[in-house]
Design a protein around this motif. Structure first.
Motif, short mmCIF file in Angstrom:
data_model
loop_
_atom_site.label_atom_id
_atom_site.label_comp_id
_atom_site.label_asym_id
_atom_site.label_seq_id
_atom_site.Cartn_x
_atom_site.Cartn_y
_atom_site.Cartn_z
N GLY A 98 -1.86 -1.94 11.60
CA GLY A 98 -2.78 -1.78 10.49
C GLY A 98 -3.35 -0.38 10.49
N PRO A 99 -3.54 0.22 9.31
CA PRO A 99 -4.04 1.60 9.24
C PRO A 99 -5.52 1.68 9.58
CG PRO A 99 -3.91 0.66 7.04
CD PRO A 99 -3.31 -0.36 7.97
N ASN A 100 -5.96 2.86 9.99
CA ASN A 100 -7.38 3.15 10.19
C ASN A 100 -7.74 4.29 9.25
OD1 ASN A 100 -8.80 1.50 12.22
ND2 ASN A 100 -7.11 2.13 13.54
N LEU A 101 -8.53 3.96 8.23
CA LEU A 101 -8.80 4.89 7.15
C LEU A 101 -10.29 4.88 6.81
CD1 LEU A 101 -5.92 3.49 4.95
CD2 LEU A 101 -5.87 5.76 5.99
N ASN A 211 -4.48 -4.31 0.88
CA ASN A 211 -3.34 -4.56 0.00
C ASN A 211 -3.74 -4.79 -1.45
OD1 ASN A 211 -1.41 -4.41 2.08
ND2 ASN A 211 -1.79 -6.53 2.67
N GLN A 212 -5.04 -4.88 -1.71
CA GLN A 212 -5.51 -5.07 -3.08
C GLN A 212 -6.07 -3.78 -3.68
OE1 GLN A 212 -6.54 -7.70 -0.64
NE2 GLN A 212 -4.53 -8.44 -1.31
N LEU A 213 -5.83 -2.64 -3.03
CA LEU A 213 -6.39 -1.38 -3.52
C LEU A 213 -5.47 -0.64 -4.48
CD1 LEU A 213 -8.00 0.08 -0.27
CD2 LEU A 213 -9.17 -1.00 -2.19
N GLU A 214 -4.35 -1.27 -4.89
CA GLU A 214 -3.40 -0.57 -5.75
C GLU A 214 -4.03 -0.08 -7.05
OE1 GLU A 214 -2.75 -3.32 -4.18
OE2 GLU A 214 -0.97 -2.94 -2.94
N ASP A 215 -4.98 -0.84 -7.57
CA ASP A 215 -5.59 -0.48 -8.85
C ASP A 215 -6.84 0.38 -8.69
OD1 ASP A 215 -3.65 -1.99 -10.17
OD2 ASP A 215 -4.83 -3.82 -10.00
N THR A 216 -7.17 0.72 -7.45
CA THR A 216 -8.36 1.53 -7.20
C THR A 216 -8.05 3.01 -7.41
OG1 THR A 216 -9.09 -0.07 -5.55
CG2 THR A 216 -10.13 2.10 -5.50
N VAL A 217 -8.96 3.71 -8.08
CA VAL A 217 -8.79 5.15 -8.27
C VAL A 217 -9.18 5.86 -6.97
CG1 VAL A 217 -9.52 7.17 -9.58
CG2 VAL A 217 -9.28 4.96 -10.73
N LEU A 218 -8.22 6.53 -6.37
CA LEU A 218 -8.43 7.19 -5.09
C LEU A 218 -8.42 8.71 -5.26
CD1 LEU A 218 -5.94 5.08 -2.93
CD2 LEU A 218 -8.40 4.73 -3.16
N ALA A 219 -9.22 9.39 -4.45
CA ALA A 219 -9.18 10.85 -4.45
C ALA A 219 -7.78 11.31 -4.04
CB ALA A 219 -10.22 11.39 -3.48
N ASP A 221 -6.58 13.78 -2.54
CA ASP A 221 -6.38 14.39 -1.23
C ASP A 221 -6.91 13.51 -0.11
OD1 ASP A 221 -9.07 14.63 -1.73
OD2 ASP A 221 -9.23 16.67 -0.92
N SER A 222 -7.13 12.22 -0.35
CA SER A 222 -7.73 11.36 0.66
C SER A 222 -6.66 10.72 1.55
CB SER A 222 -8.55 10.25 0.01
OG SER A 222 -7.70 9.29 -0.60
N ASP A 223 -7.11 10.20 2.69
CA ASP A 223 -6.19 9.52 3.59
C ASP A 223 -5.62 8.27 2.93
OD1 ASP A 223 -8.70 8.29 3.63
OD2 ASP A 223 -8.79 8.05 5.80
N TYR A 224 -6.43 7.55 2.17
CA TYR A 224 -5.94 6.36 1.48
C TYR A 224 -4.80 6.70 0.52
CZ TYR A 224 -9.63 3.06 2.88
OH TYR A 224 -10.45 2.21 3.59
N ALA A 225 -5.02 7.71 -0.31
CA ALA A 225 -4.04 8.05 -1.34
C ALA A 225 -2.74 8.56 -0.73
CB ALA A 225 -4.62 9.11 -2.28
N LYS A 226 -2.83 9.46 0.24
CA LYS A 226 -1.62 10.06 0.79
C LYS A 226 -0.80 9.05 1.59
CE LYS A 226 -1.91 14.11 -0.97
NZ LYS A 226 -0.96 14.48 -2.05
N LEU A 227 -1.47 8.16 2.33
CA LEU A 227 -0.71 7.14 3.06
C LEU A 227 0.00 6.22 2.08
CD1 LEU A 227 0.02 5.92 5.81
CD2 LEU A 227 -2.04 4.50 5.64
N ARG A 228 -0.68 5.85 1.00
CA ARG A 228 -0.06 5.00 -0.01
C ARG A 228 1.16 5.66 -0.63
NH1 ARG A 228 -3.61 3.35 -5.13
NH2 ARG A 228 -4.63 1.99 -3.62
N GLU A 229 1.11 6.99 -0.80
CA GLU A 229 2.22 7.72 -1.40
C GLU A 229 3.41 7.90 -0.46
OE1 GLU A 229 0.71 11.41 -2.84
OE2 GLU A 229 -0.87 10.46 -4.03
N GLY A 230 3.22 7.58 0.83
CA GLY A 230 4.33 7.68 1.76
C GLY A 230 4.27 8.88 2.68
#
Length: 266
Positions: A98-101, A211-219, A221-230
């Protein structure tokens, strides 16, 4: 190089074995992990019961390893103060399932293990994997981590290094790259949910909404966004908690004025 390894998933977790196998390509490894899962225990240490370090051998004859009836911070503290005959070059914590973000900085036992090392002036890296359930093919993250460490170890790191690494659960050819990013503290990933027992009593459990953050607007340059992008995300963490600018303002306000208690005592 010499490495000390801990985790918060426990000594029997396959993630720590994957981390040890990767680090053995670079140097000598000592393992000190909790004897059971200690997730989300933050930076707690054990004060009111004795600590026992039980030797284990399942990492192989070349790896000195112990199971500890304590927390990840206990493991690192005892390792550096008692068990390790020589100071390690790095302390690693993980590989966490599991990620740590973001706000996990304040809750994660994985990240606390790394933070404890920095308090002892030893650079540390926490490693987490963006995968929460079995089966896990550890060949994927091991290859990604090996390539990342080849780059990190090419330079000399200061004693204050504390890097939080999150690996996407992807084959190497699918990974977009490495992103050095800040932690997004705006995301509230964990929420309490109420459950009724057969007697009508309500109990509350923390639910992970990663797993429910797909519809959340993320910054972007954030760790959440970049990890989601691969991307592999790397976040350097500053251990300095004192805000010196605010300290200076408070000193002018409270200490250097005679009508305040601080001023009267000077």
């Amino acid at each position: 190089m010499k490495f000390l390894v801990t985790n918060d998933d426990g000594i029997f977790a396959p993630g720590v074995a994957a981390l040890v196998e990767t680090l053995q390509h670079f140097g000598e490894v000592t393992v000190i992990c909790p004897d059971q899962e200690r997730s989300a225990i933050s930076h707690s240490i054990t004060l009111r019961q004795p600590i026992k370090a039980t030797p284990v051998t399942f990492f192989g004859q070349h790896v000195q390893a112990y199971a500890l009836n304590g927390t990840p911070a206990d493991c690192v503290k005892l390792g550096l103060e008692v068990i390790c005959k020589e100071r390690p070059d790095f302390v690693f914590s993980g590989m966490n399932v599991g990620p740590n973000l973001g706000r996990d900085l304040y809750y994660s036992g994985t990240m606390a293990g790394a933070s404890e090392a920095v308090l002892h002036q030893i650079p540390a890296i926490s490693v987490s994997l963006d995968r929460n359930e079995e089966p896990i093919q550890y060949a994927y993250p091991k290859e990604l981590l090996y390539d990342l460490l080849e780059g990190l170890f090419q330079r000399k790191w200061g004693k204050g290094l504390n890097a939080n690494v999150n690996l996407p659960y992807l084959q190497k050819k699918m990974v977009k790259g490495i992103a050095v990013v800040p932690m997004d503290m705006t995301i509230d990933r964990y929420h309490y949910v109420g459950l009724n027992d057969p007697h009508g009593n309500v109990y509350y459990w923390l639910k992970d909404h990663w797993n429910q953050l797909e519809d959340t607007v993320l910054a972007d340059d954030s760790d959440y966004a970049k990890l989601r992008e691969g991307y592999i995300t790397v976040t350097p963490i500053d251990q300095q908690r004192s805000n010196r600018k605010v300290m200076e303002r408070l000193e002018r306000l409270l200490v250097n004025k005679p009508d305040y208690i601080g001023g009267l005592t000077q």
